[in-house]
Every structure is written in structure tokens, then in C-alpha cells.
Scaffold this motif. Structure first.
Motif, PDB file in Angstrom:
ATOM      1  N   ASP A  78      -2.362   6.310  -3.174  1.00 43.84           N
ATOM      2  CA  ASP A  78      -2.930   4.977  -3.414  1.00 43.84           C
ATOM      3  C   ASP A  78      -4.381   4.922  -2.934  1.00 43.84           C
ATOM      4  O   ASP A  78      -4.650   4.889  -1.730  1.00 43.84           O
ATOM      5  CB  ASP A  78      -2.076   3.939  -2.661  1.00 43.84           C
ATOM      6  CG  ASP A  78      -2.556   2.515  -2.876  1.00 43.84           C
ATOM      7  OD1 ASP A  78      -3.596   2.314  -3.537  1.00 43.84           O
ATOM      8  OD2 ASP A  78      -1.866   1.596  -2.382  1.00 43.84           O
ATOM      9  N   TYR A 124       0.898  -1.162   0.000  1.00 44.82           N
ATOM     10  CA  TYR A 124       0.000   0.000   0.000  1.00 44.82           C
ATOM     11  C   TYR A 124       0.930   1.202   0.000  1.00 44.82           C
ATOM     12  O   TYR A 124       1.566   1.506   1.015  1.00 44.82           O
ATOM     13  CB  TYR A 124      -0.958  -0.073   1.191  1.00 44.82           C
ATOM     14  CG  TYR A 124      -1.976  -1.165   0.937  1.00 44.82           C
ATOM     15  CD1 TYR A 124      -3.185  -0.877   0.309  1.00 44.82           C
ATOM     16  CD2 TYR A 124      -1.671  -2.503   1.198  1.00 44.82           C
ATOM     17  CE1 TYR A 124      -4.087  -1.886  -0.014  1.00 44.82           C
ATOM     18  CE2 TYR A 124      -2.565  -3.512   0.871  1.00 44.82           C
ATOM     19  CZ  TYR A 124      -3.767  -3.197   0.266  1.00 44.82           C
ATOM     20  OH  TYR A 124      -4.655  -4.190  -0.069  1.00 44.82           O
ATOM     21  N   ARG A 160      -3.475  -2.345 -10.334  1.00 43.57           N
ATOM     22  CA  ARG A 160      -2.003  -2.258 -10.223  1.00 43.57           C
ATOM     23  C   ARG A 160      -1.472  -3.544  -9.599  1.00 43.57           C
ATOM     24  O   ARG A 160      -2.035  -4.054  -8.638  1.00 43.57           O
ATOM     25  CB  ARG A 160      -1.610  -1.058  -9.343  1.00 43.57           C
ATOM     26  CG  ARG A 160      -1.985   0.288  -9.944  1.00 43.57           C
ATOM     27  CD  ARG A 160      -1.008   0.712 -11.010  1.00 43.57           C
ATOM     28  NE  ARG A 160       0.307   0.968 -10.456  1.00 43.57           N
ATOM     29  CZ  ARG A 160       0.729   2.142 -10.012  1.00 43.57           C
ATOM     30  NH1 ARG A 160      -0.085   3.196 -10.065  1.00 43.57           N
ATOM     31  NH2 ARG A 160       1.940   2.294  -9.519  1.00 43.57           N
ATOM     32  N   GLN A 218       3.254   4.429   4.260  1.00 40.33           N
ATOM     33  CA  GLN A 218       3.313   3.259   3.389  1.00 40.33           C
ATOM     34  C   GLN A 218       3.361   2.016   4.273  1.00 40.33           C
ATOM     35  O   GLN A 218       3.931   2.046   5.363  1.00 40.33           O
ATOM     36  CB  GLN A 218       4.565   3.292   2.515  1.00 40.33           C
ATOM     37  CG  GLN A 218       4.613   4.484   1.570  1.00 40.33           C
ATOM     38  CD  GLN A 218       5.677   4.309   0.491  1.00 40.33           C
ATOM     39  OE1 GLN A 218       5.830   3.239  -0.086  1.00 40.33           O
ATOM     40  NE2 GLN A 218       6.416   5.372   0.216  1.00 40.33           N
ATOM     41  N   SER A 230      -5.451   2.487  -0.231  1.00 39.54           N
ATOM     42  CA  SER A 230      -4.840   2.565   1.102  1.00 39.54           C
ATOM     43  C   SER A 230      -5.728   3.257   2.126  1.00 39.54           C
ATOM     44  O   SER A 230      -6.491   4.166   1.790  1.00 39.54           O
ATOM     45  CB  SER A 230      -3.516   3.335   1.002  1.00 39.54           C
ATOM     46  OG  SER A 230      -2.982   3.567   2.291  1.00 39.54           O
ATOM     47  N   PHE A 267      -5.169   6.958   2.069  1.00 40.75           N
ATOM     48  CA  PHE A 267      -5.393   7.664   0.806  1.00 40.75           C
ATOM     49  C   PHE A 267      -5.755   9.133   1.073  1.00 40.75           C
ATOM     50  O   PHE A 267      -6.581   9.426   1.928  1.00 40.75           O
ATOM     51  CB  PHE A 267      -6.511   7.003   0.010  1.00 40.75           C
ATOM     52  CG  PHE A 267      -6.923   7.779  -1.202  1.00 40.75           C
ATOM     53  CD1 PHE A 267      -6.025   7.987  -2.248  1.00 40.75           C
ATOM     54  CD2 PHE A 267      -8.199   8.325  -1.295  1.00 40.75           C
ATOM     55  CE1 PHE A 267      -6.392   8.715  -3.369  1.00 40.75           C
ATOM     56  CE2 PHE A 267      -8.573   9.058  -2.422  1.00 40.75           C
ATOM     57  CZ  PHE A 267      -7.667   9.249  -3.452  1.00 40.75           C
ATOM     58  N   TRP A 271      -6.318   1.961  -9.332  1.00 44.93           N
ATOM     59  CA  TRP A 271      -5.363   1.385  -8.385  1.00 44.93           C
ATOM     60  C   TRP A 271      -5.669  -0.075  -8.075  1.00 44.93           C
ATOM     61  O   TRP A 271      -4.811  -0.810  -7.589  1.00 44.93           O
ATOM     62  CB  TRP A 271      -5.341   2.193  -7.088  1.00 44.93           C
ATOM     63  CG  TRP A 271      -4.593   3.466  -7.266  1.00 44.93           C
ATOM     64  CD1 TRP A 271      -5.114   4.677  -7.641  1.00 44.93           C
ATOM     65  CD2 TRP A 271      -3.182   3.648  -7.126  1.00 44.93           C
ATOM     66  NE1 TRP A 271      -4.103   5.598  -7.736  1.00 44.93           N
ATOM     67  CE2 TRP A 271      -2.919   5.001  -7.427  1.00 44.93           C
ATOM     68  CE3 TRP A 271      -2.129   2.799  -6.778  1.00 44.93           C
ATOM     69  CZ2 TRP A 271      -1.625   5.528  -7.390  1.00 44.93           C
ATOM     70  CZ3 TRP A 271      -0.842   3.323  -6.724  1.00 44.93           C
ATOM     71  CH2 TRP A 271      -0.604   4.671  -7.036  1.00 44.93           C
TER      72      TRP A 271
END
Length: 249
Positions: free
Chosen positions: A62, A57, A214, A109, A65, A68, A211
Motif C-alpha cells: 500500500d 492501510y 482505492r 496493517q 501506508s 510501504f 492507491w
DNA sequence: CCACAGATTCTCT
DNA sequence: GAGAATCTGTGGC
């Protein structure tokens, strides 16, 4: 085969350094494959599992996440902490999920650990997971198949008794929860085990628009403890739950 | 083997 | 009040 499986085995490993975690989430997600997640209970009893599946994440941009857009609440506060601590959250009204915070403080992250290959303390894991698994051949408790113990983010938390109490814990030193260095993870060893590192789309993030597709999921495909096999292939039991199978590279 | 519904409660709007 | 980085049992083929 398919397991280092010895129940009474005492794993030899030592904690990773803080620096190991000070990288972006995509890098750490791949690096964590083969590392060992260790849980030490209050009485000194230990459980451990080899990490075989992760998801990255990657930060405030993102959409999938919890952080976000810079969202920062009491729940996800740990994501904003220093690299190497745990972020444990509660979801779906009954499940916990375990993440490893990375990058640097203030840059949210993290890597979600989605599956483990049980290595130590399997009997204890079965106790913790007792009550589940009745659909897998009626295997409750002592009879639960090994691959049903830790093959999913919530399953591994239940097996290792990881919950919000462990949120924010340092993972770079021995304690209630920590992560040990990998052992024997050379490509040749993986091949011998029938494992192959593969990437795929993350699971359960369909709401995240572009996203969602991905390829931020890393898997030791071929290991029976993976939550969902990448791409289809021969698979047995529930280790290959079909919902949302990701695309292959 | 595949698909779907239900569980169950914390979190934020 | 809605939704959730999930898991399990049931039912169909």
C-alpha cells in the motif's frame, strides 16, 4: 438528536477480544464502525466515543501506508507488532493520529480512526480542545459545538489526549486506551439515526498514485461527526470539509 | 458554502 | 532539507 450526547452518562461496554483484531485492515476498518474508543485518564476520569469513520492501510504494498515497501523505523515500529495494539504517530508538526494495528505480527496493517461520536466525558473533551474552534461561530471552550470535538483524526486525539505515550498500548483490555464492543448497531438502529455505511477513497493520500483512489475509507454517512461527508449532500458546518471528497461506490 | 495559506516540528533522506 | 494519513482562520461569493 444526532447524538447519544449525555455528558454525565457512563458508558457500559467491555473490551473486545484479541481475535477481533486478527483480521486484515479492510475487514477491521468496517468492523470498527460502531465500536467504542475509551480513554481513561490518570485520575480515573473517562472519555469515550463511538467510532463513525475509519481508513484501512493494508500492508507493505500500500503506497499510502507508512509501512510501504517494508519501511520500518522507530516511528512506525508498532505497525509490525501484534494485532490489537495502538499505533500513534505525530504529523504536520503538531498533530497526533490514532491507529489500530491488525493482521499478524510482522505484517504491518493498521486502521486509522478518523472520527468519533462523543459519548462520555464531553466536558473534558471541550477542555482539551479549548483554543480551537474560534471560526465556528466563535465557539471556544464550553460553547464548542459537539460535532467539532472528535470529527477528524487529530481532533479526536486532542479531545481524548492521545499522544505518542500511548503508542503500542494493548487495546483489548481496560487501561489508558481501549476499544469496547458495539451496542445497538443493527442496521435498523443506524437507519433510525439516518446513518448509512459507505465507502470512499482515503483522505490526504494524493501522493499514493493508484492507491489514492482505492476505496479504503468507511463512513457512517449521515452522522454529524464524520470528518468529511461522502459524496456531497446536505451538510452543515465544518463537519463536511470539502477538500478531497472521495468518490462514492 | 468554498478555497487557500499558515502553523509548527518530528522523521527520514 | 523536504515533506507530512491535519486543522484553523480568513476572505470571497
Amino acid at each position: 438528536m444526532g447524538g447519544l450526547g449525555g455528558d454525565t452518562r457512563r458508558l457500559q461496554s467491555r473490551p473486545l477480544s484479541r481475535a477481533f483484531f486478527e483480521v486484515d485492515a479492510a475487514t477491521l476498518a468496517e468492523r470498527l464502525l460502531g465500536c467504542v474508543l475509551v480513554r481513561e485518564l490518570a485520575g480515573g476520569e473517562r472519555m469515550a466515543g463511538r467510532i463513525v469513520e475509519t481508513e484501512a492501510y493494508v500492508g507493505v504494498r500500500d503506497r499510502a501506508s507508512h509501512a510501504f515497501g517494508g519501511r520500518r523505523t522507530a516511528r512506525n515500529e508498532s505497525m509490525y507488532g501484534r494485532a490489537g495494539i495502538a499505533y500513534v504517530y505525530f504529523t504536520y508538526g503538531m498533530h497526533h493520529c490514532f491507529n489500530v494495528v491488525c493482521a499478524s505480527a510482522g505484517d504491518p496493517q493498521a486502521v486509522l480512526v478518523r472520527a468519533l461520536e462523543p459519548v462520555e466525558g464531553l466536558a473534558r473533551m471541550r477542555e482539551h480542545r479549548a483554543g480551537a474552534g474560534a471560526s465556528d461561530g466563535g465557539a471556544r471552550g464550553p460553547a464548542m459545538k459537539e460535532r467539532m470535538l472528535c470529527s477528524g483524526p487529530a481532533r479526536l486525539c486532542e479531545a481524548m489526549r492521545i499522544d505518542r505515550a500511548m503508542d503500542g498500548h494493548d487495546l483489548n483490555r481496560a487501561g489508558a486506551v481501549w476499544i469496547g464492543e458495539p451496542s445497538g448497531e443493527e442496521p435498523a438502529v443506524r437507519m433510525e439515526r439516518g446513518e448509512r455505511v459507505r465507502r470512499a477513497a482515503r483522505i490526504g493520500v494524493d501522493y499514493a498514485g493508484a492507491w489514492a483512489s482505492r476505496r479504503l475509507r468507511w463512513v457512517l454517512d449521515g452522522n454529524p461527526n464524520v470528518s468529511r461527508r461522502v459524496g456531497g449532500r446536505p451538510g452543515r458546518g465544518r463537519a463536511g470539509n470539502p477538500v478531497g471528497v472521495g468518490m462514492v461506490a
